[in-house]
Motif scaffolding. Structure first.
Motif, PDB file in Angstrom:
ATOM      1  N   ARG A  16       0.872  -1.294   0.171  1.00  0.00           N
ATOM      2  CA  ARG A  16      -0.036   0.076   0.049  1.00  0.00           C
ATOM      3  C   ARG A  16       0.762   1.123  -0.033  1.00  0.00           C
ATOM      4  N   PHE A  17       2.012   1.261   0.271  1.00  0.00           N
ATOM      5  CA  PHE A  17       3.049   2.412   0.245  1.00  0.00           C
ATOM      6  C   PHE A  17       3.862   2.319  -0.986  1.00  0.00           C
ATOM      7  N   ASP A  18       3.401   1.660  -1.937  1.00  0.00           N
ATOM      8  CA  ASP A  18       4.179   1.757  -3.370  1.00  0.00           C
ATOM      9  C   ASP A  18       4.394   3.248  -3.869  1.00  0.00           C
ATOM     10  N   ASP A  19       2.869   3.907  -3.765  1.00  0.00           N
ATOM     11  CA  ASP A  19       3.029   5.289  -4.344  1.00  0.00           C
ATOM     12  C   ASP A  19       3.883   6.075  -3.772  1.00  0.00           C
ATOM     13  N   GLU A  20       3.995   6.220  -2.366  1.00  0.00           N
ATOM     14  CA  GLU A  20       4.755   7.083  -1.484  1.00  0.00           C
ATOM     15  C   GLU A  20       6.089   6.722  -1.735  1.00  0.00           C
ATOM     16  N   LEU A  21       6.629   5.527  -1.893  1.00  0.00           N
ATOM     17  CA  LEU A  21       7.986   5.159  -1.916  1.00  0.00           C
ATOM     18  C   LEU A  21       8.577   4.960  -3.186  1.00  0.00           C
ATOM     19  N   VAL A  22       8.091   5.391  -4.331  1.00  0.00           N
ATOM     20  CA  VAL A  22       8.561   5.261  -5.477  1.00  0.00           C
ATOM     21  C   VAL A  22       9.797   5.856  -5.707  1.00  0.00           C
ATOM     22  N   GLY A  23      10.612   5.033  -6.296  1.00  0.00           N
ATOM     23  CA  GLY A  23      12.034   5.582  -6.650  1.00  0.00           C
ATOM     24  C   GLY A  23      13.051   5.300  -5.319  1.00  0.00           C
ATOM     25  N   ALA A  31      14.975   4.148   3.986  1.00  0.00           N
ATOM     26  CA  ALA A  31      13.797   4.014   3.428  1.00  0.00           C
ATOM     27  C   ALA A  31      12.777   2.840   4.176  1.00  0.00           C
ATOM     28  N   ARG A  32      13.421   1.886   4.763  1.00  0.00           N
ATOM     29  CA  ARG A  32      12.676   1.068   5.377  1.00  0.00           C
ATOM     30  C   ARG A  32      12.103   1.610   6.763  1.00  0.00           C
ATOM     31  N   ALA A  33      13.032   2.556   7.576  1.00  0.00           N
ATOM     32  CA  ALA A  33      12.471   3.553   8.704  1.00  0.00           C
ATOM     33  C   ALA A  33      11.400   4.006   8.239  1.00  0.00           C
ATOM     34  N   PHE A  34      11.196   4.694   7.030  1.00  0.00           N
ATOM     35  CA  PHE A  34      10.230   5.791   6.666  1.00  0.00           C
ATOM     36  C   PHE A  34       8.907   4.813   6.377  1.00  0.00           C
ATOM     37  N   ALA A  35       9.068   3.488   5.701  1.00  0.00           N
ATOM     38  CA  ALA A  35       8.063   2.935   5.568  1.00  0.00           C
ATOM     39  C   ALA A  35       7.384   2.226   6.937  1.00  0.00           C
ATOM     40  N   GLN A  36       8.276   1.980   7.981  1.00  0.00           N
ATOM     41  CA  GLN A  36       7.691   1.574   9.187  1.00  0.00           C
ATOM     42  C   GLN A  36       7.001   2.754   9.754  1.00  0.00           C
ATOM     43  N   ASP A  39       3.708   3.062   8.292  1.00  0.00           N
ATOM     44  CA  ASP A  39       2.827   2.205   8.884  1.00  0.00           C
ATOM     45  C   ASP A  39       2.382   2.424  10.144  1.00  0.00           C
ATOM     46  N   ARG A  40       3.284   2.920  11.064  1.00  0.00           N
ATOM     47  CA  ARG A  40       2.618   3.253  12.322  1.00  0.00           C
ATOM     48  C   ARG A  40       1.739   4.565  12.291  1.00  0.00           C
ATOM     49  N   MET A  41       1.909   5.399  11.285  1.00  0.00           N
ATOM     50  CA  MET A  41       1.014   6.539  11.266  1.00  0.00           C
ATOM     51  C   MET A  41      -0.538   6.198  10.778  1.00  0.00           C
ATOM     52  N   GLN A  42      -0.356   5.044   9.820  1.00  0.00           N
ATOM     53  CA  GLN A  42      -1.655   4.974   9.102  1.00  0.00           C
ATOM     54  C   GLN A  42      -2.214   3.533   9.834  1.00  0.00           C
ATOM     55  N   ARG A  43      -1.811   3.025  10.799  1.00  0.00           N
ATOM     56  CA  ARG A  43      -2.281   1.708  11.575  1.00  0.00           C
ATOM     57  C   ARG A  43      -3.837   2.440  12.266  1.00  0.00           C
ATOM     58  N   ASP A  44      -4.644   1.544  12.001  1.00  0.00           N
ATOM     59  CA  ASP A  44      -5.979   1.789  12.581  1.00  0.00           C
ATOM     60  C   ASP A  44      -6.271   0.714  13.479  1.00  0.00           C
ATOM     61  N   LEU A  54      -3.425  -0.150  25.699  1.00  0.00           N
ATOM     62  CA  LEU A  54      -2.383  -0.879  25.631  1.00  0.00           C
ATOM     63  C   LEU A  54      -1.382  -0.772  24.447  1.00  0.00           C
ATOM     64  N   ASP A  55      -2.044  -0.679  23.140  1.00  0.00           N
ATOM     65  CA  ASP A  55      -1.267  -0.281  21.867  1.00  0.00           C
ATOM     66  C   ASP A  55      -0.628   0.989  22.061  1.00  0.00           C
ATOM     67  N   GLY A  56      -1.321   1.943  22.617  1.00  0.00           N
ATOM     68  CA  GLY A  56      -0.782   3.353  22.694  1.00  0.00           C
ATOM     69  C   GLY A  56       0.422   3.224  23.736  1.00  0.00           C
ATOM     70  N   VAL A  57       0.295   2.548  24.740  1.00  0.00           N
ATOM     71  CA  VAL A  57       1.397   2.632  25.548  1.00  0.00           C
ATOM     72  C   VAL A  57       2.653   1.697  25.040  1.00  0.00           C
ATOM     73  N   LYS A  58       2.330   0.707  24.184  1.00  0.00           N
ATOM     74  CA  LYS A  58       3.341   0.012  23.414  1.00  0.00           C
ATOM     75  C   LYS A  58       4.121   0.964  22.483  1.00  0.00           C
ATOM     76  N   ASP A  59       3.241   1.797  21.701  1.00  0.00           N
ATOM     77  CA  ASP A  59       4.005   2.811  20.733  1.00  0.00           C
ATOM     78  C   ASP A  59       4.648   3.855  21.576  1.00  0.00           C
ATOM     79  N   PHE A  60       4.205   4.225  22.552  1.00  0.00           N
ATOM     80  CA  PHE A  60       5.117   5.122  23.513  1.00  0.00           C
ATOM     81  C   PHE A  60       6.263   4.572  24.086  1.00  0.00           C
ATOM     82  N   ALA A  61       6.251   3.338  24.308  1.00  0.00           N
ATOM     83  CA  ALA A  61       7.470   2.647  24.739  1.00  0.00           C
ATOM     84  C   ALA A  61       8.596   2.561  23.587  1.00  0.00           C
ATOM     85  N   GLU A  62       8.020   2.185  22.468  1.00  0.00           N
ATOM     86  CA  GLU A  62       8.819   1.967  21.053  1.00  0.00           C
ATOM     87  C   GLU A  62       9.626   3.122  20.753  1.00  0.00           C
TER      88      GLU A  62
END
Length: 102
Positions: A16-23, A31-36, A39-44, A54-62
Motif C-alpha cells: 500500500r506504500f508503493d505510491d509514497e515510496l516510488v524510486g 527507506a525501511r524506517a520511513f516505511a515503518q 505504517d505506524r501513522m496509518q495503523r487503524d 495498551l497499543d498506545g503504551v506500546k507505541d510510546f515505549a517503542e
C-alpha cells in the motif's frame, strides 16, 4: 553441490506504500524506517478500549526506545511522573481504607 538455501528476508514495506515510496531503494535502511513510520501513522486500531490503550503504551515505549538525547530524557521524566502519581494515589487509597476500617 547444492545451491545455498534462501535466507528469510524481512518484508520491506507493505504494497500500500508503493505510491509514497516510488524510486526509493528497498534495501536502504532509511527507506525501511520511513516505511515503518508510514505504517505506524496509518495503523487503524480500536480507540477507547483496553487494547487500544495498551497499543498506545506500546507505541510510546517503542518511540521512547528510538529517541535520543533530550527526547529520551523527556520520555523518562513522563514515565517517572506517572509512576509517582500512581504511588501517591495508591498510598492515599490505603490510608483511607485503613483509616475507615480501624
Amino acid at each position: 553441490m547444492t545451491p545455498p538455501e534462501p535466507r528469510h528476508r524481512e518484508p520491506h514495506w507493505a504494497r500500500r506504500f508503493d505510491d509514497e515510496l516510488v524510486g526509493l531503494d528497498p534495501e536502504d535502511p532509511e527507506a525501511r524506517a520511513f516505511a515503518q513510520h508510514l505504517d505506524r501513522m496509518q495503523r487503524d486500531r480500536p480507540s477507547f478500549t483496553v487494547e487500544g490503550y495498551l497499543d498506545g503504551v506500546k507505541d510510546f515505549a517503542e518511540s521512547a526506545n528510538r529517541a535520543q538525547g533530550g527526547r529520551y530524557w523527556a520520555a523518562v521524566l513522563v514515565v517517572v511522573l506517572l509512576l509517582v502519581g500512581v504511588v501517591w494515589v495508591v498510598g492515599n487509597a490505603l490510608v483511607f481504607v485503613l483509616g475507615t476500617w480501624s
